[in-house]
Scaffold this motif. Structure first.
Motif, PDB file in Angstrom:
ATOM      1  N   PRO A 158     -17.318 -10.393 -16.925  1.00 37.02           N
ATOM      2  CA  PRO A 158     -16.135  -9.959 -17.685  1.00 37.02           C
ATOM      3  C   PRO A 158     -14.872 -10.730 -17.341  1.00 37.02           C
ATOM      4  CG  PRO A 158     -17.386  -8.065 -16.941  1.00 37.02           C
ATOM      5  CD  PRO A 158     -17.979  -9.253 -16.261  1.00 37.02           C
ATOM      6  N   VAL A 159     -14.700 -11.091 -16.083  1.00 33.13           N
ATOM      7  CA  VAL A 159     -13.515 -11.876 -15.708  1.00 33.13           C
ATOM      8  C   VAL A 159     -13.588 -13.259 -16.327  1.00 33.13           C
ATOM      9  CG1 VAL A 159     -12.186 -12.797 -13.775  1.00 33.13           C
ATOM     10  CG2 VAL A 159     -13.303 -10.578 -13.562  1.00 33.13           C
ATOM     11  N   VAL A 160     -14.750 -13.883 -16.288  1.00 29.67           N
ATOM     12  CA  VAL A 160     -14.901 -15.231 -16.855  1.00 29.67           C
ATOM     13  C   VAL A 160     -14.626 -15.215 -18.353  1.00 29.67           C
ATOM     14  CG1 VAL A 160     -16.522 -17.110 -17.266  1.00 29.67           C
ATOM     15  CG2 VAL A 160     -16.524 -15.944 -15.064  1.00 29.67           C
ATOM     16  N   SER A 161     -15.282 -14.321 -19.073  1.00 36.49           N
ATOM     17  CA  SER A 161     -15.176 -14.323 -20.531  1.00 36.49           C
ATOM     18  C   SER A 161     -13.774 -13.937 -20.999  1.00 36.49           C
ATOM     19  CB  SER A 161     -16.215 -13.377 -21.132  1.00 36.49           C
ATOM     20  OG  SER A 161     -16.041 -12.063 -20.646  1.00 36.49           O
ATOM     21  N   ASN A 162     -13.171 -12.923 -20.391  1.00 34.94           N
ATOM     22  CA  ASN A 162     -11.844 -12.493 -20.822  1.00 34.94           C
ATOM     23  C   ASN A 162     -10.769 -13.509 -20.448  1.00 34.94           C
ATOM     24  OD1 ASN A 162     -11.664  -9.456 -21.910  1.00 34.94           O
ATOM     25  ND2 ASN A 162     -13.362  -9.626 -20.477  1.00 34.94           N
ATOM     26  N   THR A 163     -10.888 -14.119 -19.279  1.00 35.94           N
ATOM     27  CA  THR A 163      -9.918 -15.140 -18.902  1.00 35.94           C
ATOM     28  C   THR A 163     -10.013 -16.354 -19.813  1.00 35.94           C
ATOM     29  OG1 THR A 163     -10.039 -14.411 -16.592  1.00 35.94           O
ATOM     30  CG2 THR A 163      -9.091 -16.575 -17.007  1.00 35.94           C
ATOM     31  N   LEU A 164     -11.220 -16.783 -20.127  1.00 33.32           N
ATOM     32  CA  LEU A 164     -11.390 -17.917 -21.039  1.00 33.32           C
ATOM     33  C   LEU A 164     -10.825 -17.586 -22.420  1.00 33.32           C
ATOM     34  CD1 LEU A 164     -12.575 -20.739 -21.550  1.00 33.32           C
ATOM     35  CD2 LEU A 164     -14.733 -19.621 -22.156  1.00 33.32           C
ATOM     36  N   PHE A 165     -11.079 -16.369 -22.890  1.00 27.25           N
ATOM     37  CA  PHE A 165     -10.527 -15.963 -24.180  1.00 27.25           C
ATOM     38  C   PHE A 165      -9.006 -15.990 -24.163  1.00 27.25           C
ATOM     39  CE2 PHE A 165      -8.747 -12.471 -26.706  1.00 27.25           C
ATOM     40  CZ  PHE A 165      -9.125 -12.874 -27.983  1.00 27.25           C
ATOM     41  N   GLY A 166      -8.396 -15.485 -23.096  1.00 27.84           N
ATOM     42  CA  GLY A 166      -6.942 -15.475 -23.013  1.00 27.84           C
ATOM     43  C   GLY A 166      -6.346 -16.866 -22.928  1.00 27.84           C
ATOM     44  N   LEU A 167      -6.972 -17.757 -22.171  1.00 32.74           N
ATOM     45  CA  LEU A 167      -6.452 -19.120 -22.034  1.00 32.74           C
ATOM     46  C   LEU A 167      -6.542 -19.893 -23.343  1.00 32.74           C
ATOM     47  CD1 LEU A 167      -7.936 -20.085 -18.544  1.00 32.74           C
ATOM     48  CD2 LEU A 167      -5.566 -19.481 -19.060  1.00 32.74           C
ATOM     49  N   LYS A 168      -7.563 -19.623 -24.140  1.00 35.83           N
ATOM     50  CA  LYS A 168      -7.751 -20.354 -25.393  1.00 35.83           C
ATOM     51  C   LYS A 168      -7.060 -19.691 -26.579  1.00 35.83           C
ATOM     52  CE  LYS A 168     -11.435 -22.569 -26.179  1.00 35.83           C
ATOM     53  NZ  LYS A 168     -12.805 -22.987 -26.545  1.00 35.83           N
ATOM     54  N   PRO A 199      -2.739 -10.410 -20.218  1.00 40.49           N
ATOM     55  CA  PRO A 199      -3.362  -9.178 -20.737  1.00 40.49           C
ATOM     56  C   PRO A 199      -4.878  -9.259 -20.800  1.00 40.49           C
ATOM     57  CG  PRO A 199      -1.454  -9.774 -22.061  1.00 40.49           C
ATOM     58  CD  PRO A 199      -1.706 -10.936 -21.143  1.00 40.49           C
ATOM     59  N   ALA A 200      -5.407 -10.398 -21.239  1.00 38.72           N
ATOM     60  CA  ALA A 200      -6.863 -10.547 -21.309  1.00 38.72           C
ATOM     61  C   ALA A 200      -7.479 -10.573 -19.920  1.00 38.72           C
ATOM     62  CB  ALA A 200      -7.218 -11.827 -22.074  1.00 38.72           C
ATOM     63  N   ILE A 201      -6.794 -11.218 -18.972  1.00 38.07           N
ATOM     64  CA  ILE A 201      -7.317 -11.272 -17.603  1.00 38.07           C
ATOM     65  C   ILE A 201      -7.418  -9.870 -17.018  1.00 38.07           C
ATOM     66  CG2 ILE A 201      -6.823 -12.047 -15.257  1.00 38.07           C
ATOM     67  CD1 ILE A 201      -5.605 -14.575 -16.457  1.00 38.07           C
ATOM     68  N   PHE A 202      -6.375  -9.071 -17.190  1.00 35.14           N
ATOM     69  CA  PHE A 202      -6.402  -7.718 -16.636  1.00 35.14           C
ATOM     70  C   PHE A 202      -7.407  -6.838 -17.361  1.00 35.14           C
ATOM     71  CE2 PHE A 202      -2.428  -8.714 -14.447  1.00 35.14           C
ATOM     72  CZ  PHE A 202      -2.636  -8.067 -13.251  1.00 35.14           C
ATOM     73  N   ALA A 203      -7.632  -7.095 -18.650  1.00 38.39           N
ATOM     74  CA  ALA A 203      -8.687  -6.353 -19.354  1.00 38.39           C
ATOM     75  C   ALA A 203     -10.050  -6.638 -18.720  1.00 38.39           C
ATOM     76  CB  ALA A 203      -8.691  -6.725 -20.832  1.00 38.39           C
ATOM     77  N   VAL A 260     -10.187   3.042  -9.141  1.00 35.74           N
ATOM     78  CA  VAL A 260     -10.038   1.579  -9.179  1.00 35.74           C
ATOM     79  C   VAL A 260      -9.581   1.125 -10.558  1.00 35.74           C
ATOM     80  CG1 VAL A 260     -11.258  -0.602  -8.924  1.00 35.74           C
ATOM     81  CG2 VAL A 260     -11.741   1.264  -7.349  1.00 35.74           C
ATOM     82  N   PHE A 261     -10.170   1.701 -11.610  1.00 30.52           N
ATOM     83  CA  PHE A 261      -9.759   1.354 -12.970  1.00 30.52           C
ATOM     84  C   PHE A 261      -8.294   1.718 -13.206  1.00 30.52           C
ATOM     85  CE2 PHE A 261      -9.158   2.255 -17.447  1.00 30.52           C
ATOM     86  CZ  PHE A 261      -9.769   1.183 -18.066  1.00 30.52           C
ATOM     87  N   ALA A 262      -7.881   2.913 -12.760  1.00 26.92           N
ATOM     88  CA  ALA A 262      -6.501   3.340 -12.952  1.00 26.92           C
ATOM     89  C   ALA A 262      -5.533   2.460 -12.177  1.00 26.92           C
ATOM     90  CB  ALA A 262      -6.345   4.797 -12.523  1.00 26.92           C
ATOM     91  N   PHE A 263      -5.928   2.005 -10.990  1.00 29.63           N
ATOM     92  CA  PHE A 263      -5.050   1.138 -10.216  1.00 29.63           C
ATOM     93  C   PHE A 263      -4.779  -0.172 -10.941  1.00 29.63           C
ATOM     94  CE2 PHE A 263      -4.846  -2.502  -7.280  1.00 29.63           C
ATOM     95  CZ  PHE A 263      -3.625  -2.236  -6.677  1.00 29.63           C
ATOM     96  N   PHE A 264      -5.825  -0.782 -11.483  1.00 34.40           N
ATOM     97  CA  PHE A 264      -5.614  -2.052 -12.180  1.00 34.40           C
ATOM     98  C   PHE A 264      -4.921  -1.852 -13.523  1.00 34.40           C
ATOM     99  CE2 PHE A 264      -8.808  -3.526  -9.146  1.00 34.40           C
ATOM    100  CZ  PHE A 264      -8.213  -4.713  -8.739  1.00 34.40           C
ATOM    101  N   SER A 265      -5.072  -0.700 -14.133  1.00 41.04           N
ATOM    102  CA  SER A 265      -4.294  -0.400 -15.338  1.00 41.04           C
ATOM    103  C   SER A 265      -2.814  -0.300 -14.994  1.00 41.04           C
ATOM    104  CB  SER A 265      -4.780   0.909 -15.971  1.00 41.04           C
ATOM    105  OG  SER A 265      -6.133   0.810 -16.366  1.00 41.04           O
ATOM    106  N   TRP A 266      -2.493   0.377 -13.904  1.00 44.43           N
ATOM    107  CA  TRP A 266      -1.093   0.461 -13.452  1.00 44.43           C
ATOM    108  C   TRP A 266      -0.557  -0.912 -13.081  1.00 44.43           C
ATOM    109  CZ3 TRP A 266       0.687  -0.855  -8.542  1.00 44.43           C
ATOM    110  CH2 TRP A 266       2.022  -0.544  -8.275  1.00 44.43           C
ATOM    111  N   LEU A 267      -1.368  -1.705 -12.376  1.00 44.04           N
ATOM    112  CA  LEU A 267      -0.921  -3.039 -11.995  1.00 44.04           C
ATOM    113  C   LEU A 267      -0.708  -3.922 -13.216  1.00 44.04           C
ATOM    114  CD1 LEU A 267      -0.360  -4.850  -9.531  1.00 44.04           C
ATOM    115  CD2 LEU A 267      -2.754  -5.564  -9.615  1.00 44.04           C
ATOM    116  N   SER A 268      -1.534  -3.753 -14.226  1.00 42.67           N
ATOM    117  CA  SER A 268      -1.360  -4.516 -15.461  1.00 42.67           C
ATOM    118  C   SER A 268      -0.044  -4.168 -16.138  1.00 42.67           C
ATOM    119  CB  SER A 268      -2.537  -4.251 -16.399  1.00 42.67           C
ATOM    120  OG  SER A 268      -2.334  -4.867 -17.649  1.00 42.67           O
TER     121      SER A 268
END
Length: 281
Positions: A158-168, A199-203, A260-268
């Motif tokens: 998920p990190v690879v695919s979402n980060t690539l999507f956001g960068l492109k 936003p895509a990276i944090f997703a 853990v999910f809520a923490f990264f949502s807050w950090l986002s």
């Protein structure tokens, strides 16, 4: 127009704008609580009306899960095991995030790099982890390192695919603006692509956070050496038919994933800001 009229109009506008916001906040609080109440009610209904008393151990009532599980004599062991599982999951998640972002950045630099590297990310996602468990045990032993490796395998894609999507997905006009100024590749990556891709990276990180917890529990199920995690306790309670403790440990594992999910949502929200949600709506 008098000052009193202007003041009254301003106050009325502020009341109109704050009322929907307050209503939305109340809905975000009461809607999940209402669903939770319905789930608990259905739980009690199944326990006391569907199951016979001799089979009630299959789904003990919620108050027994709390009193005998979360507050029972085995509660200290559960919290210690949860702490170990959280350590494994967080370690694996950090490694997966770093590897995933670097992998995606390499693929985003050129089309040939994406063609060469992305299929392996897909293969890594499609490989059944259970088939790799014996190999992971042979390579890394059956302790902390093997559990972290399982977390990385599960949480990486998920990190690879979402980060690539956001960068492109950066706006073409902004790319052309940077190209007109003859901006270097690293400057474009640092000042344009990364901010736009946040936003895509944090997703992707939020998805991987839950998967990392799953990976830690899966590792516990198969690498039963060293200090027990929550997965080992779940397996032990299952084999002993300790239903309240089993349900309590499952709830703790689920709660860890939610935290853990809520923490990264807050950090986002803190790093990216509310502009993304407002623009999307």
């Amino acid at each position: 127009m008098s000052v009193e009229t202007v003041t009254a109009a301003t106050v009325s506008e502020s009341v109109v704008t704050t009322a929907p916001a307050r209503t939305f906040k109340l809905r975000t609080v009461f809607a999940p609580l209402a669903v939770l109440a319905m789930v608990i009610g259905a739980w009690y209904l199944v326990t006391y009306t569907v199951l016979a008393p001799s089979r009630r151990f299959l789904m003990p009532p919620p108050h027994e899960v709390v009193t005998e599980g979360l507050l029972g004599p085995g509660a200290p062991d559960m919290w210690e095991a949860l702490q170990r599982t959280a350590t494994v999951a967080c370690t694996g998640l950090v490694i997966a995030v770093v590897l995933g972002i670097v992998w995606a950045v390499l693929m985003a630099q050129a089309g040939w790099a994406e063609i060469a590297l992305f299929p392996y990310a897909v293969v890594l996602q499609c490989i059944p982890i259970l088939a790799l468990v014996p190999l992971i045990g042979f390579w890394f032993g059956f302790g902390f390192t093997a559990r972290v490796f399982v977390c990385v395998l599960i949480a990486l894609f998920p990190v690879v695919s979402n980060t690539l999507f956001g960068l492109k997905s950066v706006d073409k006009g902004l790319r052309e603006l940077f190209a007109l100024r003859a901006t270097g590749r690293m400057t474009v990556l640092r000042k344009l692509e990364f901010p736009a891709a946040m936003p895509a990276i944090f997703a992707g990180v939020r998805i991987s956070a839950g998967l990392a917890v799953v990976g830690a529990i899966v590792g516990d199920f198969f690498f039963k050496q060293g200090d027990p995690g929550i997965g080992i306790l779940i397996d032990n309670y299952r084999s002993r038919l300790q239903s309240p403790e089993l349900f309590a440990s499952i709830l703790l594992a689920s709660g860890l994933g939610v935290v853990v999910f809520a923490f990264f949502s807050w950090l986002s929200r803190r790093l990216v800001g509310a502009w993304y949600d407002s623009a999307r709506n």
